[in-house]
Design a protein around this motif. Structure first.
Motif, PDB file in Angstrom:
ATOM      1  N   PHE A   1       0.820  -1.197   0.000  1.00 17.67           N
ATOM      2  CA  PHE A   1       0.000   0.000   0.000  1.00 17.67           C
ATOM      3  C   PHE A   1       0.860   1.256   0.000  1.00 17.67           C
ATOM      4  N   PRO A   2       0.289   2.408  -0.378  1.00 13.15           N
ATOM      5  CA  PRO A   2       1.030   3.675  -0.305  1.00 13.15           C
ATOM      6  C   PRO A   2       1.331   4.053   1.144  1.00 13.15           C
ATOM      7  N   LEU A   3       2.235   4.994   1.316  1.00 15.04           N
ATOM      8  CA  LEU A   3       2.599   5.465   2.644  1.00 15.04           C
ATOM      9  C   LEU A   3       1.415   6.102   3.339  1.00 15.04           C
ATOM     10  N   GLN A   4       1.370   5.947   4.647  1.00 14.30           N
ATOM     11  CA  GLN A   4       0.274   6.501   5.428  1.00 14.30           C
ATOM     12  C   GLN A   4       0.255   8.013   5.348  1.00 14.30           C
ATOM     13  N   GLY A   5      -0.924   8.576   5.156  1.00 17.27           N
ATOM     14  CA  GLY A   5      -1.088  10.017   5.086  1.00 17.27           C
ATOM     15  C   GLY A   5      -0.816  10.619   3.721  1.00 17.27           C
ATOM     16  N   SER A   6      -0.425   9.794   2.760  1.00 17.14           N
ATOM     17  CA  SER A   6      -0.121  10.303   1.422  1.00 17.14           C
ATOM     18  C   SER A   6      -1.390  10.479   0.601  1.00 17.14           C
ATOM     19  N   PRO A   7      -1.365  11.343  -0.421  1.00 17.46           N
ATOM     20  CA  PRO A   7      -2.536  11.472  -1.310  1.00 17.46           C
ATOM     21  C   PRO A   7      -2.891  10.155  -1.986  1.00 17.46           C
ATOM     22  N   GLN A   8      -1.858   9.328  -2.272  1.00 15.80           N
ATOM     23  CA  GLN A   8      -2.131   8.025  -2.879  1.00 15.80           C
ATOM     24  C   GLN A   8      -2.961   7.152  -1.946  1.00 15.80           C
TER      25      GLN A   8
ATOM     26  N   ARG B   1       3.618  -1.165   3.642  1.00 18.92           N
ATOM     27  CA  ARG B   1       3.572   0.104   2.926  1.00 18.92           C
ATOM     28  C   ARG B   1       4.934   0.453   2.329  1.00 18.92           C
ATOM     29  N   GLY B   2       4.912   1.365   1.389  1.00 18.35           N
ATOM     30  CA  GLY B   2       6.145   1.871   0.805  1.00 18.35           C
ATOM     31  C   GLY B   2       5.849   3.000  -0.151  1.00 18.35           C
ATOM     32  N   ASP B   3       6.899   3.797  -0.457  1.00 21.76           N
ATOM     33  CA  ASP B   3       6.714   4.799  -1.503  1.00 21.76           C
ATOM     34  C   ASP B   3       6.765   4.100  -2.858  1.00 21.76           C
ATOM     35  N   GLU B   4       6.613   4.879  -3.925  1.00 23.15           N
ATOM     36  CA  GLU B   4       6.471   4.230  -5.234  1.00 23.15           C
ATOM     37  C   GLU B   4       7.743   3.498  -5.650  1.00 23.15           C
ATOM     38  N   ILE B   5       8.896   4.026  -5.271  1.00 25.21           N
ATOM     39  CA  ILE B   5      10.142   3.336  -5.614  1.00 25.21           C
ATOM     40  C   ILE B   5      10.199   1.983  -4.911  1.00 25.21           C
TER      41      ILE B   5
ATOM     42  N   PHE C   1       0.125  -0.224  -5.444  1.00 26.22           N
ATOM     43  CA  PHE C   1      -0.605   0.936  -5.966  1.00 26.22           C
ATOM     44  C   PHE C   1       0.406   1.998  -6.383  1.00 26.22           C
ATOM     45  N   CYS C   2       0.370   2.399  -7.656  1.00 28.14           N
ATOM     46  CA  CYS C   2       1.312   3.415  -8.134  1.00 28.14           C
ATOM     47  C   CYS C   2       0.759   4.050  -9.404  1.00 28.14           C
ATOM     48  N   SER C   3       1.528   4.963  -9.970  1.00 26.93           N
ATOM     49  CA  SER C   3       1.092   5.650 -11.184  1.00 26.93           C
ATOM     50  C   SER C   3       1.311   4.784 -12.413  1.00 26.93           C
ATOM     51  N   GLU C   4       0.521   5.059 -13.434  1.00 29.03           N
ATOM     52  CA  GLU C   4       0.676   4.330 -14.696  1.00 29.03           C
ATOM     53  C   GLU C   4       2.052   4.562 -15.304  1.00 29.03           C
ATOM     54  N   TYR C   5       2.508   5.819 -15.230  1.00 25.73           N
ATOM     55  CA  TYR C   5       3.799   6.158 -15.829  1.00 25.73           C
ATOM     56  C   TYR C   5       4.909   5.307 -15.208  1.00 25.73           C
ATOM     57  N   ASN C   6       4.951   5.239 -13.881  1.00 27.51           N
ATOM     58  CA  ASN C   6       6.006   4.479 -13.213  1.00 27.51           C
ATOM     59  C   ASN C   6       5.859   2.984 -13.466  1.00 27.51           C
ATOM     60  N   ALA C   7       4.632   2.504 -13.468  1.00 23.18           N
ATOM     61  CA  ALA C   7       4.414   1.078 -13.686  1.00 23.18           C
ATOM     62  C   ALA C   7       4.872   0.658 -15.077  1.00 23.18           C
ATOM     63  N   ARG C   8       4.493   1.422 -16.080  1.00 24.31           N
ATOM     64  CA  ARG C   8       4.863   1.048 -17.439  1.00 24.31           C
ATOM     65  C   ARG C   8       6.351   1.251 -17.685  1.00 24.31           C
TER      66      ARG C   8
END
Length: 635
Positions: free
Chosen positions: A499-506, A530-534, A549-556
């Motif tokens: 999951f995204p980091l706690q308190g993040s917009p994600q 949890r973790g950041d996108e990296i 859970f992450c952005s499409e740009y980073n995933a692709r």
């Protein structure tokens, strides 16, 4: 009758004529060795051919583990980890591991078996793959000026040569009295020096000077070499022959081959300067006096290269007290060299010889003083502002941005370079970026938020109370489920999910989407890894998790499967009191332009946001005339 000047004009008018008549940059590029690239302007975006580091690395000595092995560990409930692998700093993390435990935080209870008393998170003490750069990332955008430190980074990224912008300038020294440098002059002879100085000056701008042989005072000979030079170069500079003596043929040759745009500028030194147009290319005729040539290079030629997108440093301004009276003719732009020193806490400046042919004045000078046409001189003790002749960094063109970084900022930076602007980004996180904006430590703060939640108003009220600001929506970022297989939001409870980091917009976005989908959002988010996108991408790549859970740009970019489920808005916020600053105004105009919208639409994982401005002023309610878009773009 001899006409001394065809059309004596002001310096401001002369600059306008040159920069308007030749506003289009020559479409010439070249490739230079990395070792020769410092000071050159990158001609195209430099793309990283691989990820650095290519695999997760241990950030310190310790034991490599899968973070899930340590789940639930505490002082009261130590966890035994039988599969821990001892690694040293810089080692590649073994397959199946995604975190590192420092040796001092473990207790070895058997051969290769350790015990831990606290859980570790994905990516802890690990340099993730791509921490430095990722495959396909823009290292330097077109328009970047290569600095010495940049060459080390480029070497790391396997770059041995650099495509750079180029302009070829033919340099023609004329005069039957001239002899080459290194030759002892006899009476009546003069060592050619103007073109040597001009060549050195042009090299500092990152362009290519081409030296032609000394040409005698013959209109036929000058015409022949000028036509050859203009056909093979983008610009021609002719030294000497620009006045109205019996052997001054430059104006005549330019007129016969093309058009004289002006001959004579009301400035001192450098008044007899000529600007011509041959084959739609600039031809500049400079007087033979050395200091005249310096003024023309600095005040007429350098501004044209700035228009063409080359780096022309602005000199540092220094206030000085004149040690003696300084008289000017008035009605002209005059340039005077000064030497200066600090006496009793004040900078004291002494004017040097103003003869156009006295080169020692330039060698002894510390400062360069411009006396405008409306001034007829200065009394002794007058405080004047002069320009340093020493190289200083130029910061006026820089836009400082703090907050949450996103790859789309690299696109904005690339477009800003076309306006002679630079974006410098500090990846501080949302809150620190807003605090920097509140304290006037940056031009813009970058934030992400769920466009359907209205949380941007909460952001303003909490972190920017009473500060009038505006937002510029940059783009909507597509988010979803990434993994080595295709997963949906209903699969989150069935797989190893990060999951995204706690308190993040994600996290806020995912929480809302899970609730809307009827999944167990509260329980899963409260007891999740949890973790950041990296960290998420690293865990997915090394197999220690199934989905995240992450952005499409980073995933692709990471080569993962992706299922889009929602989007976050990415905004830049600025103080309304700063909106008249030119650099900030340029940045805003780019991000609201049609060209920007096209770049966003062409970038996978993004779509154009509703660009209605959102205002905040003295704790008033945040409102927008247009509803936010809430959909996501299909991949």
């Amino acid at each position: 009758m001899v006409t001394r000047y065809l059309n004596l004009i002001s310096l401001a008018e002369a600059k306008k004529i040159i920069c308007t008549a030749f506003s289009s940059r020559p479409e010439r590029t070249t490739t230079v060795a990395l070792s020769e690239s410092v000071g050159r302007i990158v001609a195209e975006d430099l793309i990283v051919p691989f990820t650095v580091p290519p695999a997760p690395l241990a950030a310190m000595d310790g034991y490599a583990v899968a973070s899930t092995w340590t789940h639930g560990a505490s002082d009261q409930n130590p966890v035994t980890v039988p599969g821990a692998i001892r690694v040293n700093t810089g080692n590649v993390m073994p397959e199946g591991t995604d975190a590192l435990i420092m040796v001092e935080d473990t207790w070895e209870i058997g051969d290769g078996i350790i015990q831990v008393r606290s859980a570790v998170r994905p990516g802890q003490h690990v340099r993730p793959a791509g921490e430095d750069v990722t495959l396909g990332q823009i290292v330097f955008p077109a328009g970047h000026c290569i600095r010495p430190a940049d060459t080390g980074a480029l070497a790391t990224y396997a770059c041995t040569s650099v495509p750079v912008r180029d302009v070829s300038i033919g340099l023609i020294p004329t005069g039957s009295e001239l002899i080459p440098p290194g030759t002892h002059p006899e009476p009546g002879q003069v060592v050619e020096s103007n073109m040597e100085m001009t060549r050195a000056f042009l090299k500092t701008l990152g362009v290519t000077p081409v030296m032609y042989p000394i040409t005698p005072d013959s209109p036929e000979a000058i015409r022949e070499v000028v036509l050859d030079a203009i056909q093979n170069n983008d610009m021609v500079i002719i030294s000497a022959g620009s006045s109205a003596g019996t052997r001054d043929f430059t104006s005549r040759v330019i007129q016969e081959c093309g058009e004289v745009l002006f001959h004579g500028v009301s400035m001192k030194p450098g008044k007899p300067v000529i600007c011509g147009n041959i084959f739609k290319k600039p031809v500049i005729g400079m007087p033979g006096y050395p200091l005249s040539a310096v003024v023309i290079l600095e005040e007429l030629i350098a501004p044209l290269f700035a228009v063409w997108g080359f780096f022309v440093p602005k000199r540092q301004k220094i206030e000085v007290f004149l040690a003696q009276r300084l008289v000017s003719d008035g009605g002209i732009d005059e340039f005077v060299y000064l030497s200066a020193g600090k006496i009793n806490g004040k900078y004291i400046a002494v004017p040097l010889s103003r003869g156009a042919g006295v080169q020692m004045a330039a060698l002894s000078a510390d400062l360069w003083l411009h006396i405008p046409p409306e001034i007829e001189g200065y009394a002794e003790g007058t405080v004047v502002t002069a320009a340093s002749l020493f190289k200083e960094p130029t910061l006026d063109a820089t836009i400082l941005v703090a907050g949450v970084h996103d790859p789309i900022i690299g696109v904005a930076d690339s477009m800003m370079r076309g306006r002679g602007r630079i974006i410098r980004f500090r990846n501080t996180g949302e809150v620190s970026g807003l605090l920097a904006l509140a304290s006037n430590a940056c031009h813009l703060a970058a934030v992400r938020y769920d466009p359907t939640s209205g949380s941007v108003g909460d952001i303003f009220r909490r972190w920017l109370p009473g500060i009038p600001v505006k937002t510029v929506p940059v783009a909507d970022i597509v988010y979803g489920i990434a993994g080595n297989a295709v997963y949906s939001i209903q699969d989150i409870s069935l797989v190893r999910f990060i999951f995204p980091l706690q308190g993040s917009p994600q996290e806020a976005l995912l929480y809302r989407l899970m609730k809307e989908a009827g999944t167990d959002g509260d329980t899963r988010l409260e007891n999740s890894i949890r973790g950041d996108e990296i960290a998420i991408l690293s865990a997915l790549k090394n197999g220690s998790a199934d989905a995240g859970f992450c952005s499409e740009y980073n995933a692709r970019s990471a080569g993962l499967s992706f299922s889009p489920i929602g989007n976050l808005r990415y905004d830049l916020i600025y103080r309304t009191e700063m909106e008249q600053e030119q650099a900030l105004s340029d940045c805003i105009s780019i991000i609201t332009s049609d060209a920007w919208k096209k770049r966003v639409q062409d970038t996978p994982g993004y779509f154009v946001s509703d660009q209605s401005e959102v205002y905040h002023n003295k704790r008033k309610k945040i409102e927008s005339d247009s509803p936010s878009r809430t959909g996501y773009r299909e991949p």
